[in-house]
Design a protein around this motif. Structure first.
Motif, PDB file in Angstrom:
ATOM      1  N   VAL A  94       0.863  -1.188   0.000  1.00 22.36           N
ATOM      2  CA  VAL A  94       0.000   0.000   0.000  1.00 22.36           C
ATOM      3  C   VAL A  94       0.898   1.236   0.000  1.00 22.36           C
ATOM      4  O   VAL A  94       1.994   1.209   0.557  1.00 22.36           O
ATOM      5  N   PHE A  95       0.441   2.310  -0.645  1.00 16.65           N
ATOM      6  CA  PHE A  95       1.263   3.521  -0.716  1.00 16.65           C
ATOM      7  C   PHE A  95       0.377   4.756  -0.770  1.00 16.65           C
ATOM      8  O   PHE A  95      -0.811   4.685  -1.093  1.00 16.65           O
ATOM      9  N   PHE A  96       0.986   5.896  -0.453  1.00 13.49           N
ATOM     10  CA  PHE A  96       0.320   7.186  -0.484  1.00 13.49           C
ATOM     11  C   PHE A  96       1.144   8.111  -1.367  1.00 13.49           C
ATOM     12  O   PHE A  96       2.357   8.167  -1.243  1.00 13.49           O
ATOM     13  N   ARG A  97       0.469   8.815  -2.270  1.00 17.09           N
ATOM     14  CA  ARG A  97       1.134   9.805  -3.119  1.00 17.09           C
ATOM     15  C   ARG A  97       0.524  11.170  -2.819  1.00 17.09           C
ATOM     16  O   ARG A  97      -0.686  11.344  -2.935  1.00 17.09           O
ATOM     17  N   SER A  98       1.356  12.085  -2.435  1.00 16.92           N
ATOM     18  CA  SER A  98       0.919  13.438  -2.118  1.00 16.92           C
ATOM     19  C   SER A  98       0.570  14.190  -3.394  1.00 16.92           C
ATOM     20  O   SER A  98       1.418  14.391  -4.261  1.00 16.92           O
ATOM     21  N   GLY A  99      -0.671  14.601  -3.496  1.00 15.98           N
ATOM     22  CA  GLY A  99      -1.095  15.387  -4.647  1.00 15.98           C
ATOM     23  C   GLY A  99      -0.398  16.736  -4.701  1.00 15.98           C
ATOM     24  O   GLY A  99      -0.026  17.211  -5.774  1.00 15.98           O
ATOM     25  N   LEU A 100      -0.180  17.322  -3.532  1.00 19.21           N
ATOM     26  CA  LEU A 100       0.480  18.628  -3.513  1.00 19.21           C
ATOM     27  C   LEU A 100       1.941  18.515  -3.934  1.00 19.21           C
ATOM     28  O   LEU A 100       2.443  19.367  -4.663  1.00 19.21           O
ATOM     29  N   MET A 101       2.627  17.453  -3.510  1.00 16.50           N
ATOM     30  CA  MET A 101       4.029  17.274  -3.910  1.00 16.50           C
ATOM     31  C   MET A 101       4.131  16.897  -5.389  1.00 16.50           C
ATOM     32  O   MET A 101       5.097  17.257  -6.056  1.00 16.50           O
ATOM     33  N   ASP A 102       3.130  16.162  -5.883  1.00 16.56           N
ATOM     34  CA  ASP A 102       3.126  15.747  -7.293  1.00 16.56           C
ATOM     35  C   ASP A 102       2.486  16.789  -8.210  1.00 16.56           C
ATOM     36  O   ASP A 102       2.396  16.571  -9.415  1.00 16.56           O
ATOM     37  N   LYS A 103       1.992  17.885  -7.599  1.00 18.07           N
ATOM     38  CA  LYS A 103       1.289  18.936  -8.347  1.00 18.07           C
ATOM     39  C   LYS A 103       0.097  18.345  -9.104  1.00 18.07           C
ATOM     40  O   LYS A 103      -0.138  18.619 -10.283  1.00 18.07           O
ATOM     41  N   ALA A 104      -0.625  17.488  -8.399  1.00 18.06           N
ATOM     42  CA  ALA A 104      -1.806  16.831  -8.963  1.00 18.06           C
ATOM     43  C   ALA A 104      -3.058  17.362  -8.267  1.00 18.06           C
ATOM     44  O   ALA A 104      -2.990  18.017  -7.234  1.00 18.06           O
ATOM     45  N   ARG A 105      -4.170  17.050  -8.848  1.00 23.24           N
ATOM     46  CA  ARG A 105      -5.455  17.530  -8.341  1.00 23.24           C
ATOM     47  C   ARG A 105      -5.781  16.974  -6.956  1.00 23.24           C
ATOM     48  O   ARG A 105      -6.409  17.643  -6.132  1.00 23.24           O
ATOM     49  N   TYR A 106      -5.381  15.731  -6.696  1.00 25.49           N
ATOM     50  CA  TYR A 106      -5.683  15.095  -5.419  1.00 25.49           C
ATOM     51  C   TYR A 106      -4.581  14.113  -5.059  1.00 25.49           C
ATOM     52  O   TYR A 106      -3.794  13.692  -5.901  1.00 25.49           O
ATOM     53  N   SER A 107      -4.529  13.761  -3.788  1.00 21.18           N
ATOM     54  CA  SER A 107      -3.598  12.734  -3.317  1.00 21.18           C
ATOM     55  C   SER A 107      -4.201  11.366  -3.585  1.00 21.18           C
ATOM     56  O   SER A 107      -5.404  11.253  -3.829  1.00 21.18           O
ATOM     57  N   THR A 108      -3.360  10.343  -3.543  1.00 19.65           N
ATOM     58  CA  THR A 108      -3.808   9.003  -3.901  1.00 19.65           C
ATOM     59  C   THR A 108      -3.367   7.982  -2.870  1.00 19.65           C
ATOM     60  O   THR A 108      -2.214   7.984  -2.437  1.00 19.65           O
ATOM     61  N   LEU A 109      -4.286   7.113  -2.517  1.00 23.37           N
ATOM     62  CA  LEU A 109      -3.977   5.918  -1.738  1.00 23.37           C
ATOM     63  C   LEU A 109      -4.032   4.773  -2.728  1.00 23.37           C
ATOM     64  O   LEU A 109      -5.030   4.591  -3.426  1.00 23.37           O
ATOM     65  N   GLY A 110      -2.933   4.027  -2.836  1.00 21.27           N
ATOM     66  CA  GLY A 110      -2.884   2.962  -3.828  1.00 21.27           C
ATOM     67  C   GLY A 110      -2.459   1.633  -3.249  1.00 21.27           C
ATOM     68  O   GLY A 110      -1.858   1.559  -2.174  1.00 21.27           O
ATOM     69  N   PHE A 111      -2.779   0.590  -4.000  1.00 21.70           N
ATOM     70  CA  PHE A 111      -2.437  -0.780  -3.629  1.00 21.70           C
ATOM     71  C   PHE A 111      -1.701  -1.413  -4.797  1.00 21.70           C
ATOM     72  O   PHE A 111      -2.173  -1.377  -5.929  1.00 21.70           O
ATOM     73  N   SER A 112      -0.548  -1.985  -4.528  1.00 21.91           N
ATOM     74  CA  SER A 112       0.266  -2.562  -5.597  1.00 21.91           C
ATOM     75  C   SER A 112      -0.214  -3.967  -5.942  1.00 21.91           C
ATOM     76  O   SER A 112      -1.076  -4.538  -5.274  1.00 21.91           O
ATOM     77  N   GLU A 113       0.413  -4.532  -6.951  1.00 23.15           N
ATOM     78  CA  GLU A 113       0.090  -5.908  -7.352  1.00 23.15           C
ATOM     79  C   GLU A 113       0.463  -6.909  -6.266  1.00 23.15           C
ATOM     80  O   GLU A 113       0.033  -8.057  -6.315  1.00 23.15           O
ATOM     81  N   ASN A 114       1.249  -6.473  -5.272  1.00 24.41           N
ATOM     82  CA  ASN A 114       1.637  -7.356  -4.168  1.00 24.41           C
ATOM     83  C   ASN A 114       0.566  -7.437  -3.085  1.00 24.41           C
ATOM     84  O   ASN A 114       0.712  -8.205  -2.136  1.00 24.41           O
ATOM     85  N   SER A 115      -0.487  -6.642  -3.221  1.00 15.28           N
ATOM     86  CA  SER A 115      -1.550  -6.670  -2.216  1.00 15.28           C
ATOM     87  C   SER A 115      -2.429  -7.908  -2.422  1.00 15.28           C
ATOM     88  O   SER A 115      -2.416  -8.511  -3.492  1.00 15.28           O
ATOM     89  N   ALA A 116      -3.173  -8.241  -1.397  1.00 15.38           N
ATOM     90  CA  ALA A 116      -4.075  -9.392  -1.462  1.00 15.38           C
ATOM     91  C   ALA A 116      -5.480  -8.971  -1.868  1.00 15.38           C
ATOM     92  O   ALA A 116      -6.439  -9.713  -1.642  1.00 15.38           O
ATOM     93  N   LEU A 117      -5.618  -7.789  -2.456  1.00 15.11           N
ATOM     94  CA  LEU A 117      -6.929  -7.355  -2.939  1.00 15.11           C
ATOM     95  C   LEU A 117      -7.304  -8.190  -4.159  1.00 15.11           C
ATOM     96  O   LEU A 117      -6.445  -8.618  -4.919  1.00 15.11           O
ATOM     97  N   GLY A 118      -8.565  -8.385  -4.339  1.00 19.27           N
ATOM     98  CA  GLY A 118      -9.037  -9.128  -5.498  1.00 19.27           C
ATOM     99  C   GLY A 118     -10.542  -9.211  -5.475  1.00 19.27           C
ATOM    100  O   GLY A 118     -11.180  -8.909  -4.475  1.00 19.27           O
ATOM    101  N   ASP A 119     -11.111  -9.607  -6.568  1.00 22.67           N
ATOM    102  CA  ASP A 119     -12.549  -9.695  -6.690  1.00 22.67           C
ATOM    103  C   ASP A 119     -12.862 -10.858  -7.620  1.00 22.67           C
ATOM    104  O   ASP A 119     -12.203 -11.031  -8.641  1.00 22.67           O
ATOM    105  N   PRO A 120     -13.882 -11.657  -7.276  1.00 27.16           N
ATOM    106  CA  PRO A 120     -14.227 -12.785  -8.144  1.00 27.16           C
ATOM    107  C   PRO A 120     -14.601 -12.366  -9.572  1.00 27.16           C
ATOM    108  O   PRO A 120     -14.437 -13.145 -10.505  1.00 27.16           O
ATOM    109  N   ALA A 121     -15.068 -11.135  -9.742  1.00 30.31           N
ATOM    110  CA  ALA A 121     -15.449 -10.661 -11.075  1.00 30.31           C
ATOM    111  C   ALA A 121     -14.226 -10.367 -11.938  1.00 30.31           C
ATOM    112  O   ALA A 121     -14.353 -10.156 -13.137  1.00 30.31           O
TER     113      ALA A 121
END
Length: 150
Positions: A94-121
Protein backbone atom coordinates in the motif's frame (compact mmCIF):
# COMPACT_ATOMS: atom_id res chain seq x y z
CA UNK A 1 43.30 -38.63 21.93
CA UNK A 2 44.08 -34.91 21.80
CA UNK A 3 42.64 -32.21 24.02
CA UNK A 4 40.46 -31.17 21.12
CA UNK A 5 38.78 -34.55 21.10
CA UNK A 6 39.82 -35.95 17.72
CA UNK A 7 41.96 -39.06 17.59
CA UNK A 8 44.11 -37.47 14.89
CA UNK A 9 44.74 -34.25 16.82
CA UNK A 10 41.85 -32.40 15.11
CA UNK A 11 38.32 -31.66 16.17
CA UNK A 12 35.74 -34.38 16.63
CA UNK A 13 32.70 -34.60 14.35
CA UNK A 14 30.55 -33.24 17.18
CA UNK A 15 32.89 -30.30 17.71
CA UNK A 16 32.96 -29.51 13.97
CA UNK A 17 29.14 -29.67 13.87
CA UNK A 18 28.92 -27.35 16.88
CA UNK A 19 31.30 -24.85 15.24
CA UNK A 20 29.31 -24.93 12.01
CA UNK A 21 26.12 -24.40 13.97
CA UNK A 22 27.62 -21.47 15.85
CA UNK A 23 28.94 -19.91 12.63
CA UNK A 24 25.44 -20.19 11.12
CA UNK A 25 23.99 -18.53 14.24
CA UNK A 26 26.47 -15.66 13.95
CA UNK A 27 25.65 -15.18 10.25
CA UNK A 28 21.92 -15.14 11.07
CA UNK A 29 22.48 -12.62 13.87
CA UNK A 30 24.47 -10.38 11.52
CA UNK A 31 21.73 -10.58 8.88
CA UNK A 32 18.98 -9.81 11.39
CA UNK A 33 21.02 -6.91 12.74
CA UNK A 34 21.40 -5.53 9.22
CA UNK A 35 17.69 -6.12 8.56
CA UNK A 36 16.76 -4.27 11.75
CA UNK A 37 19.04 -1.38 10.78
CA UNK A 38 17.50 -1.26 7.29
CA UNK A 39 13.96 -1.37 8.68
CA UNK A 40 14.78 1.50 11.04
CA UNK A 41 16.32 3.49 8.19
CA UNK A 42 13.29 2.82 5.97
CA UNK A 43 10.91 3.93 8.73
CA UNK A 44 12.94 7.11 9.29
CA UNK A 45 12.94 7.83 5.54
CA UNK A 46 9.14 7.47 5.37
CA UNK A 47 8.65 9.67 8.43
CA UNK A 48 11.06 12.22 6.97
CA UNK A 49 9.16 12.30 3.67
CA UNK A 50 5.88 12.74 5.51
CA UNK A 51 7.36 15.62 7.53
CA UNK A 52 8.34 17.35 4.26
CA UNK A 53 4.80 17.27 2.89
CA UNK A 54 2.77 20.44 2.82
CA UNK A 55 -0.43 20.56 4.86
CA UNK A 56 -3.04 19.06 4.50
CA UNK A 57 -1.27 16.12 2.80
CA UNK A 58 1.09 15.81 5.77
CA UNK A 59 -1.85 15.31 8.14
CA UNK A 60 -3.39 12.68 5.83
CA UNK A 61 -0.05 10.86 5.49
CA UNK A 62 0.51 10.91 9.25
CA UNK A 63 -2.97 9.50 9.80
CA UNK A 64 -2.44 6.82 7.15
CA UNK A 65 0.91 5.91 8.69
CA UNK A 66 -0.76 5.40 12.07
CA UNK A 67 -3.68 3.56 10.48
CA UNK A 68 -1.40 1.10 8.67
CA UNK A 69 0.65 0.51 11.83
CA UNK A 70 -2.52 -0.28 13.77
CA UNK A 71 -4.43 -2.25 11.11
CA UNK A 72 -1.51 -4.23 9.63
CA UNK A 73 1.49 -4.09 11.98
CA UNK A 74 3.33 -6.65 9.82
CA UNK A 75 3.62 -4.07 7.02
CA UNK A 76 6.85 -2.11 7.28
CA UNK A 77 7.34 1.50 6.14
CA UNK A 78 9.34 1.88 2.94
CA UNK A 79 9.67 4.68 0.40
CA UNK A 80 7.94 3.90 -2.88
CA UNK A 81 8.92 6.17 -5.74
CA UNK A 82 9.86 8.76 -3.14
CA UNK A 83 6.50 8.59 -1.36
CA UNK A 84 5.38 6.70 1.78
CA UNK A 85 4.66 3.03 1.30
CA UNK A 86 4.20 0.01 3.51
CA UNK A 87 5.71 -3.32 2.54
CA UNK A 88 5.52 -7.02 3.26
CA UNK A 89 8.71 -9.02 2.72
CA UNK A 90 10.28 -5.93 1.15
CA UNK A 91 7.54 -5.49 -1.46
CA UNK A 92 5.25 -2.47 -1.17
CA UNK A 93 1.60 -3.39 -0.67
CA UNK A 94 0.00 0.00 0.00
CA UNK A 95 1.26 3.52 -0.72
CA UNK A 96 0.32 7.19 -0.48
CA UNK A 97 1.13 9.81 -3.12
CA UNK A 98 0.92 13.44 -2.12
CA UNK A 99 -1.10 15.39 -4.65
CA UNK A 100 0.48 18.63 -3.51
CA UNK A 101 4.03 17.27 -3.91
CA UNK A 102 3.13 15.75 -7.29
CA UNK A 103 1.29 18.94 -8.35
CA UNK A 104 -1.81 16.83 -8.96
CA UNK A 105 -5.45 17.53 -8.34
CA UNK A 106 -5.68 15.09 -5.42
CA UNK A 107 -3.60 12.73 -3.32
CA UNK A 108 -3.81 9.00 -3.90
CA UNK A 109 -3.98 5.92 -1.74
CA UNK A 110 -2.88 2.96 -3.83
CA UNK A 111 -2.44 -0.78 -3.63
CA UNK A 112 0.27 -2.56 -5.60
CA UNK A 113 0.09 -5.91 -7.35
CA UNK A 114 1.64 -7.36 -4.17
CA UNK A 115 -1.55 -6.67 -2.22
CA UNK A 116 -4.08 -9.39 -1.46
CA UNK A 117 -6.93 -7.36 -2.94
CA UNK A 118 -9.04 -9.13 -5.50
CA UNK A 119 -12.55 -9.69 -6.69
CA UNK A 120 -14.23 -12.79 -8.14
CA UNK A 121 -15.45 -10.66 -11.07
CA UNK A 122 -11.83 -10.14 -12.08
CA UNK A 123 -11.62 -6.37 -11.59
CA UNK A 124 -11.21 -4.07 -8.59
CA UNK A 125 -9.93 -0.58 -7.79
CA UNK A 126 -6.20 -0.29 -7.11
CA UNK A 127 -6.12 3.37 -6.11
CA UNK A 128 -8.36 5.94 -4.49
CA UNK A 129 -8.38 9.72 -4.65
CA UNK A 130 -8.05 11.37 -1.23
CA UNK A 131 -9.04 14.97 -0.66
CA UNK A 132 -9.61 14.50 3.06
CA UNK A 133 -9.45 11.67 5.55
CA UNK A 134 -12.52 11.71 7.77
CA UNK A 135 -13.74 8.91 10.07
CA UNK A 136 -15.85 7.24 7.37
CA UNK A 137 -12.94 7.16 4.92
CA UNK A 138 -10.55 5.97 7.64
CA UNK A 139 -12.86 3.04 8.47
CA UNK A 140 -13.04 1.98 4.81
CA UNK A 141 -9.28 2.42 4.34
CA UNK A 142 -8.64 0.31 7.44
CA UNK A 143 -10.70 -2.53 5.89
CA UNK A 144 -8.80 -2.24 2.62
CA UNK A 145 -5.42 -2.27 4.39
CA UNK A 146 -6.33 -5.37 6.41
CA UNK A 147 -7.43 -7.14 3.23
CA UNK A 148 -4.43 -5.95 1.20
CA UNK A 149 -1.99 -7.12 3.88
CA UNK A 150 -3.46 -10.60 3.66
Amino acid sequence: MSAAGGSDGGFSAEERAAMKSRAAELRAEAKSGKAAEKAAADAAAVEGRIAEMPAPDRAMAERLHALVAEAAPALQPKLYYGQPGWASAGKVVVFFRSGLMDKARYSTLGFSENSALGDPAGFWPTSYALERLDEEAAARIRELIVTAAG
